[in-house]
Scaffold this motif. Sequence first.
Motif, PDB file in Angstrom:
ATOM      1  N   THR A  62       0.847  -1.185   0.000  1.00  0.00           N
ATOM      2  CA  THR A  62       0.000   0.000   0.000  1.00  0.00           C
ATOM      3  C   THR A  62       0.883   1.236   0.000  1.00  0.00           C
ATOM      4  OG1 THR A  62      -1.971   1.003   0.993  1.00  0.00           O
ATOM      5  CG2 THR A  62      -0.239   0.276   2.512  1.00  0.00           C
ATOM      6  N   ALA A  63       0.291   2.355  -0.330  1.00  0.00           N
ATOM      7  CA  ALA A  63       1.010   3.626  -0.276  1.00  0.00           C
ATOM      8  C   ALA A  63       1.204   4.004   1.191  1.00  0.00           C
ATOM      9  CB  ALA A  63       0.226   4.704  -1.004  1.00  0.00           C
ATOM     10  N   PRO A  64       2.373   4.526   1.545  1.00  0.00           N
ATOM     11  CA  PRO A  64       2.593   4.920   2.943  1.00  0.00           C
ATOM     12  C   PRO A  64       1.538   5.912   3.442  1.00  0.00           C
ATOM     13  CG  PRO A  64       4.643   5.040   1.702  1.00  0.00           C
ATOM     14  CD  PRO A  64       3.559   4.756   0.720  1.00  0.00           C
ATOM     15  N   ALA A  65       1.068   6.784   2.563  1.00  0.00           N
ATOM     16  CA  ALA A  65       0.073   7.784   2.963  1.00  0.00           C
ATOM     17  C   ALA A  65      -1.221   7.136   3.453  1.00  0.00           C
ATOM     18  CB  ALA A  65      -0.211   8.725   1.798  1.00  0.00           C
ATOM     19  N   ARG A  66      -1.544   5.936   2.970  1.00  0.00           N
ATOM     20  CA  ARG A  66      -2.745   5.225   3.427  1.00  0.00           C
ATOM     21  C   ARG A  66      -2.664   4.894   4.909  1.00  0.00           C
ATOM     22  NH1 ARG A  66      -7.274   5.310   0.486  1.00  0.00           N
ATOM     23  NH2 ARG A  66      -6.884   4.840  -1.682  1.00  0.00           N
ATOM     24  N   LEU A  67      -1.439   4.818   5.420  1.00  0.00           N
ATOM     25  CA  LEU A  67      -1.229   4.522   6.842  1.00  0.00           C
ATOM     26  C   LEU A  67      -0.864   5.781   7.625  1.00  0.00           C
ATOM     27  CD1 LEU A  67       0.770   1.196   6.435  1.00  0.00           C
ATOM     28  CD2 LEU A  67      -1.664   1.476   6.906  1.00  0.00           C
ATOM     29  N   GLY A  68      -1.004   6.939   6.968  1.00  0.00           N
ATOM     30  CA  GLY A  68      -0.697   8.198   7.636  1.00  0.00           C
ATOM     31  C   GLY A  68       0.792   8.462   7.764  1.00  0.00           C
ATOM     32  N   VAL A  69       1.589   7.921   6.830  1.00  0.00           N
ATOM     33  CA  VAL A  69       3.044   8.058   6.904  1.00  0.00           C
ATOM     34  C   VAL A  69       3.550   8.757   5.647  1.00  0.00           C
ATOM     35  CG1 VAL A  69       5.226   6.780   6.949  1.00  0.00           C
ATOM     36  CG2 VAL A  69       3.310   6.016   8.336  1.00  0.00           C
ATOM     37  N   ASN A  70       4.467   9.676   5.835  1.00  0.00           N
ATOM     38  CA  ASN A  70       5.147  10.336   4.730  1.00  0.00           C
ATOM     39  C   ASN A  70       6.613   9.921   4.775  1.00  0.00           C
ATOM     40  OD1 ASN A  70       5.630  12.238   2.586  1.00  0.00           O
ATOM     41  ND2 ASN A  70       6.574  13.549   4.124  1.00  0.00           N
ATOM     42  N   LEU A  71       7.090   9.283   3.717  1.00  0.00           N
ATOM     43  CA  LEU A  71       8.495   8.858   3.641  1.00  0.00           C
ATOM     44  C   LEU A  71       9.257   9.787   2.707  1.00  0.00           C
ATOM     45  CD1 LEU A  71       8.321   4.983   3.140  1.00  0.00           C
ATOM     46  CD2 LEU A  71       9.149   6.185   5.137  1.00  0.00           C
ATOM     47  N   GLU A  72      10.410  10.236   3.129  1.00  0.00           N
ATOM     48  CA  GLU A  72      11.305  11.004   2.267  1.00  0.00           C
ATOM     49  C   GLU A  72      12.688  10.404   2.402  1.00  0.00           C
ATOM     50  OE1 GLU A  72      11.210  15.247   2.691  1.00  0.00           O
ATOM     51  OE2 GLU A  72       9.051  15.230   3.078  1.00  0.00           O
ATOM     52  N   PHE A  73      13.269   9.983   1.259  1.00  0.00           N
ATOM     53  CA  PHE A  73      14.615   9.417   1.258  1.00  0.00           C
ATOM     54  C   PHE A  73      15.267   9.754  -0.066  1.00  0.00           C
ATOM     55  CE2 PHE A  73      11.474   6.269   0.100  1.00  0.00           C
ATOM     56  CZ  PHE A  73      11.928   5.792  -1.123  1.00  0.00           C
ATOM     57  N   VAL A  74      16.561   9.574  -0.107  1.00  0.00           N
ATOM     58  CA  VAL A  74      17.347   9.928  -1.289  1.00  0.00           C
ATOM     59  C   VAL A  74      17.656   8.671  -2.078  1.00  0.00           C
ATOM     60  CG1 VAL A  74      19.540  10.915  -2.061  1.00  0.00           C
ATOM     61  CG2 VAL A  74      18.350  11.912  -0.095  1.00  0.00           C
ATOM     62  N   LEU A  75      17.511   8.766  -3.391  1.00  0.00           N
ATOM     63  CA  LEU A  75      17.933   7.686  -4.275  1.00  0.00           C
ATOM     64  C   LEU A  75      19.350   7.979  -4.740  1.00  0.00           C
ATOM     65  CD1 LEU A  75      14.734   7.218  -6.477  1.00  0.00           C
ATOM     66  CD2 LEU A  75      15.510   5.778  -4.592  1.00  0.00           C
ATOM     67  N   SER A  76      20.211   6.977  -4.686  1.00  0.00           N
ATOM     68  CA  SER A  76      21.595   7.140  -5.141  1.00  0.00           C
ATOM     69  C   SER A  76      21.621   7.201  -6.668  1.00  0.00           C
ATOM     70  CB  SER A  76      22.452   5.961  -4.658  1.00  0.00           C
ATOM     71  OG  SER A  76      22.055   4.780  -5.332  1.00  0.00           O
ATOM     72  N   ASP A  77      22.774   7.555  -7.211  1.00  0.00           N
ATOM     73  CA  ASP A  77      22.939   7.552  -8.671  1.00  0.00           C
ATOM     74  C   ASP A  77      22.698   6.152  -9.230  1.00  0.00           C
ATOM     75  OD1 ASP A  77      23.528  10.248  -8.646  1.00  0.00           O
ATOM     76  OD2 ASP A  77      25.704   9.950  -8.685  1.00  0.00           O
ATOM     77  N   GLU A  78      23.139   5.123  -8.489  1.00  0.00           N
ATOM     78  CA  GLU A  78      22.918   3.740  -8.925  1.00  0.00           C
ATOM     79  C   GLU A  78      21.433   3.391  -8.931  1.00  0.00           C
ATOM     80  OE1 GLU A  78      25.070   4.474  -6.314  1.00  0.00           O
ATOM     81  OE2 GLU A  78      26.921   4.359  -7.490  1.00  0.00           O
ATOM     82  N   ASP A  79      20.713   3.847  -7.899  1.00  0.00           N
ATOM     83  CA  ASP A  79      19.265   3.629  -7.841  1.00  0.00           C
ATOM     84  C   ASP A  79      18.584   4.300  -9.032  1.00  0.00           C
ATOM     85  OD1 ASP A  79      19.688   2.387  -5.354  1.00  0.00           O
ATOM     86  OD2 ASP A  79      19.080   4.170  -4.206  1.00  0.00           O
ATOM     87  N   MET A  80      18.985   5.541  -9.307  1.00  0.00           N
ATOM     88  CA  MET A  80      18.390   6.288 -10.412  1.00  0.00           C
ATOM     89  C   MET A  80      18.643   5.580 -11.744  1.00  0.00           C
ATOM     90  SD  MET A  80      16.921   9.102  -9.192  1.00  0.00           S
ATOM     91  CE  MET A  80      16.968  10.401 -10.395  1.00  0.00           C
ATOM     92  N   ALA A  81      19.860   5.054 -11.912  1.00  0.00           N
ATOM     93  CA  ALA A  81      20.193   4.344 -13.152  1.00  0.00           C
ATOM     94  C   ALA A  81      19.379   3.056 -13.271  1.00  0.00           C
ATOM     95  CB  ALA A  81      21.685   4.045 -13.207  1.00  0.00           C
ATOM     96  N   LEU A  82      19.272   2.304 -12.176  1.00  0.00           N
ATOM     97  CA  LEU A  82      18.509   1.061 -12.191  1.00  0.00           C
ATOM     98  C   LEU A  82      17.051   1.308 -12.566  1.00  0.00           C
ATOM     99  CD1 LEU A  82      18.530  -2.073 -11.299  1.00  0.00           C
ATOM    100  CD2 LEU A  82      17.418  -1.199  -9.261  1.00  0.00           C
ATOM    101  N   LEU A  83      16.494   2.391 -12.061  1.00  0.00           N
ATOM    102  CA  LEU A  83      15.097   2.727 -12.321  1.00  0.00           C
ATOM    103  C   LEU A  83      14.909   3.510 -13.623  1.00  0.00           C
ATOM    104  CD1 LEU A  83      14.055   3.752  -8.704  1.00  0.00           C
ATOM    105  CD2 LEU A  83      13.356   1.691  -9.929  1.00  0.00           C
ATOM    106  N   GLN A  84      16.009   3.816 -14.291  1.00  0.00           N
ATOM    107  CA  GLN A  84      15.999   4.609 -15.525  1.00  0.00           C
ATOM    108  C   GLN A  84      15.325   5.962 -15.307  1.00  0.00           C
ATOM    109  OE1 GLN A  84      14.499   2.300 -18.834  1.00  0.00           O
ATOM    110  NE2 GLN A  84      16.030   0.701 -18.535  1.00  0.00           N
ATOM    111  N   LEU A  85      15.667   6.581 -14.198  1.00  0.00           N
ATOM    112  CA  LEU A  85      15.184   7.926 -13.891  1.00  0.00           C
ATOM    113  C   LEU A  85      16.313   8.893 -14.189  1.00  0.00           C
ATOM    114  CD1 LEU A  85      13.396   7.222 -10.507  1.00  0.00           C
ATOM    115  CD2 LEU A  85      12.304   7.812 -12.674  1.00  0.00           C
ATOM    116  N   ASP A  86      16.176   9.635 -15.262  1.00  0.00           N
ATOM    117  CA  ASP A  86      17.252  10.539 -15.636  1.00  0.00           C
ATOM    118  C   ASP A  86      17.034  11.950 -15.121  1.00  0.00           C
ATOM    119  OD1 ASP A  86      15.154  11.182 -17.260  1.00  0.00           O
ATOM    120  OD2 ASP A  86      16.143  10.666 -19.131  1.00  0.00           O
ATOM    121  N   ASP A  87      15.857  12.243 -14.608  1.00  0.00           N
ATOM    122  CA  ASP A  87      15.546  13.578 -14.132  1.00  0.00           C
ATOM    123  C   ASP A  87      14.828  13.460 -12.793  1.00  0.00           C
ATOM    124  OD1 ASP A  87      14.749  16.166 -13.664  1.00  0.00           O
ATOM    125  OD2 ASP A  87      13.628  16.379 -15.529  1.00  0.00           O
TER     126      ASP A  87
END
Length: 150
Positions: A62-87
């Motif tokens: 489920t989405a964290p917000a459904r449980l009243g939780v807000n998560l904020e974390f940083v994705l590393s360059d490796e994470d971004m590459a794995l997910l193909q997130l260029d921006d």
Amino acid sequence: MKIKSPEFGTVEVADDRIIEFPAGLPGFEQCQRFALVHEEGREAEVFLLQSVDDPEVAFSVTAPARLGVNLEFVLSDEDMALLQLDDAGKIDEVAVVIIIRSQKSEEAGPAGAGLSANFMAPLVINTRARLGMQKVISRLGCEITLRQQD
């Protein structure tokens, strides 16, 4: 594609709805393709992340917000590459869900009965590319905000 789900039986899932986890999930590295399924006719608050590779592997998410939780974390360059997130500005292409589990009192004792949620290992999914990963947070270097539900 037809996949088998212990929860829903045989489910038809379009090939373009399959989410690939190139590294698998910790402990389930052999499972790299998953589909999000839910009960038809109901608004989906909890999805079943069903493995296409092994019908016995499925996780409630489920989405964290459904449980009243807000998560904020940083994705590393490796994470971004794995997910193909260029921006990093394309936040609308990223979904974050957490694995939840119902614990019966006989499994965890009376104090541990209820819902268990893994906030330290959220799943991050690039919804455009349908690529996902489990972001294991080894130390609390992220922000977790608990909100009271209205």
